[in-house]
Design an enzyme around this catalytic site. Structure first.
Site, PDB file in Angstrom:
ATOM      1  N   CYS A   1      21.080 -47.281   7.015  1.00  0.00           N
ATOM      2  CA  CYS A   1      22.125 -47.891   7.832  1.00  0.00           C
ATOM      3  C   CYS A   1      23.471 -47.702   7.164  1.00  0.00           C
ATOM      4  O   CYS A   1      23.659 -48.059   6.012  1.00  0.00           O
ATOM      5  CB  CYS A   1      21.850 -49.374   8.002  1.00  0.00           C
ATOM      6  SG  CYS A   1      23.181 -50.183   8.882  1.00  0.00           S
TER       7      CYS A   1
ATOM      8  N   HIS B   1      21.876 -30.697   0.021  1.00  0.00           N
ATOM      9  CA  HIS B   1      21.443 -31.878   0.779  1.00  0.00           C
ATOM     10  C   HIS B   1      22.298 -33.061   0.327  1.00  0.00           C
ATOM     11  O   HIS B   1      22.015 -33.686  -0.691  1.00  0.00           O
ATOM     12  CB  HIS B   1      19.955 -32.112   0.463  1.00  0.00           C
ATOM     13  CG  HIS B   1      19.321 -33.238   1.200  1.00  0.00           C
ATOM     14  ND1 HIS B   1      18.340 -33.046   2.142  1.00  0.00           N
ATOM     15  CD2 HIS B   1      19.502 -34.579   1.139  1.00  0.00           C
ATOM     16  CE1 HIS B   1      17.939 -34.220   2.627  1.00  0.00           C
ATOM     17  NE2 HIS B   1      18.643 -35.176   2.024  1.00  0.00           N
TER      18      HIS B   1
END
Lengths: 310, 310
Positions: free
Chosen positions: B251, B218
């Protein structure tokens, strides 16, 4: 923070030469035309950050590429430091070589195409006709003991022709290296290549006698593959990597995104893997931030964004 | 255009399972709180694009993570399809398990930490105390034959502690897997890891009896390393990869950038390398574009930008 410094990871070279293309390939593809004095300062800062090989400019006619219309001015600003064997400039043809010779450049690069369509569009010639154009350039340069790099563009895919067969690239590479070039730079100009494709191309070149000791790789991050492909090439024995500080070269936020592999992201990967590059990452990030200010837009490098906020 | 379909590149598995984390890890880290109906449609579109394993939601209290406050509503919207063995949801503790059991979930995931600081901040416990919290969750879930994944976060670096020693991660992984978990997901939560580090960690886990057949990776793309690290893990035998459609999650244009590896960029890399994923890339890109519209910002996936203009 930094990842711990370790012995080179299995399969990677102990040292990698970064061939910095920001001042030429990067700025050539930016919308903004940067003043010569800013380019000189950019190159000085890159040198100070530890980059040893830097492509400085291009002797392409200003009517083709206005961003590179100031080659003489940039080299005048750099003085004797700008013409050494590790400061190549792009030379499109014999007229470009005349200009480079006048300034005493010891290293040049020619820029060929692996595909017919791009050869027509970029060189106004067929793939076969490009050899005739490059032959006198390389012969003259080598006769004067200059170092010569051959770029081959569109080595993986071409926007008009689709995937490019490995054998087609090998044919072009063989002809260009056969002229006497010292180094071959394999360009994934539109960034579509993947790791297995990189491996197959390097293998095919090796079978034709062009070994990884003469090969550099040049990936664009258009599809996010640049670093993964670079690491695959390093494991196959390549040890020269083209990269552009700050990921300069094409706007990353547009459909035609063609940003180069960011030098900072490459340095992060190599430092973490224990591979020497000689680059001071903090100083390089500062340089990117400064250059991004000159261009009036944030740097697309992930590392720059993470360490400096863009 | 597409890269040519080929046999799996040397050293890569023939097939990779993508564990899609967009609806949970992705949306949990977005500023915008997305309505449950939109999440349901997102998951439906991901299924239609060929993603077979999708983490749907989290049973964390809404006061901790308001973005996931609608777990019951999302699962009600998915119906019977949302509770199968390939539709895990995050379960932070026994209360979360109660909620998951009530809905009949057949698969859950717990979320541990490799570092003390993050364990304190995220779990309000020490690393050692987390085992006591997770033990009854895993034991109860396994007694009912549920599939259990153990996430370990901060496996490479920690924003407060710096680089994380491999042996520390292995100790935590061993304790969590020792509770009876089926799969271990190694999280580079802040994206600082590099390929050699990945290799050393996998090697150390293998020496302690946790082989790559039980390991997923991950990676976050904060430093641009996610895909290169993933490809390194695949060559070491891993065949389950976490990714987030559109690169959702944090973001990418801020200093705290923590975007996940974009599923599209992974699919591009694997398709090009001849590795099967079952995913239809065009449909996935359409889904990303649609989801980006819901969030009111462009997708940070390189492939999405290249194919759909952001």
């Amino acid at each position: 923070m930094r990842t711990p410094q370790v012995e080179p990871a299995a399969g990677l070279p102990a040292e990698v030469t970064i061939y910095e293309v920001g001042p030429r390939d990067g700025l050539q593809n930016e919308q903004t035309v940067v003043p010569a004095a800013t380019k000189v300062e950019f190159i000085r800062r890159l040198e100070a950050a530890g980059l040893q090989t830097i492509e400085t400019t291009s002797f392409v006619p200003a009517r083709w590429v206005p961003q590179m219309g100031d080659a003489e001015e940039v080299l005048a600003g750099l003085g004797a430091d700008g013409v050494g064997r590790r400061r190549p400039a792009l030379v499109p043809n014999e007229r470009g070589l005349d200009r480079a010779e006048e300034l005493g450049l010891q290293a040049i690069a020619i820029f060929g195409s692996a595909t017919e369509t791009f050869a027509r569009k970029n060189l106004n010639r067929s793939v076969t006709e490009q050899y005739a154009m490059f032959e006198p350039v390389v012969k003259r340069a080598k006769a004067d003991d200059r170092w010569v790099r051959a770029y081959v563009s569109m080595c993986f895919g071409d926007p008009w022709e689709g995937p490019v067969p490995v054998e087609q690239v090998v044919d072009v590479a063989e002809r260009l290296m056969g002229l006497g070039c010292d180094e071959l730079s394999l360009g994934d100009t539109i960034g579509v290549g993947t790791t297995g494709h990189v491996h197959r191309l390097l293998e095919a070149l090796d079978r034709r006698g062009i070994g990884t000791d003469r090969i550099a790789v040049h990936f664009h991050d258009t599809y996010g593959q640049a670093l993964a492909n670079t690491m695959a090439a390093l494991r196959d024995g390549v040890s020269v990597v083209d990269a552009s500080t700050g990921g300069l070269g094409g706007c990353p936020y547009a459909k035609s995104a063609t940003g180069n592999l960011a030098t900072e992201d490459l340095v992060w990967a190599l430092t973490g893997a224990g591979v020497r590059t000689g680059v001071d990452l903090d100083q390089l990030v500062e340089t990117s931030v400064w250059m991004a200010q000159q261009l009036g837009r944030p740097s697309p490098s992930n590392v720059v964004r993470a360490l400096a906020g863009g």
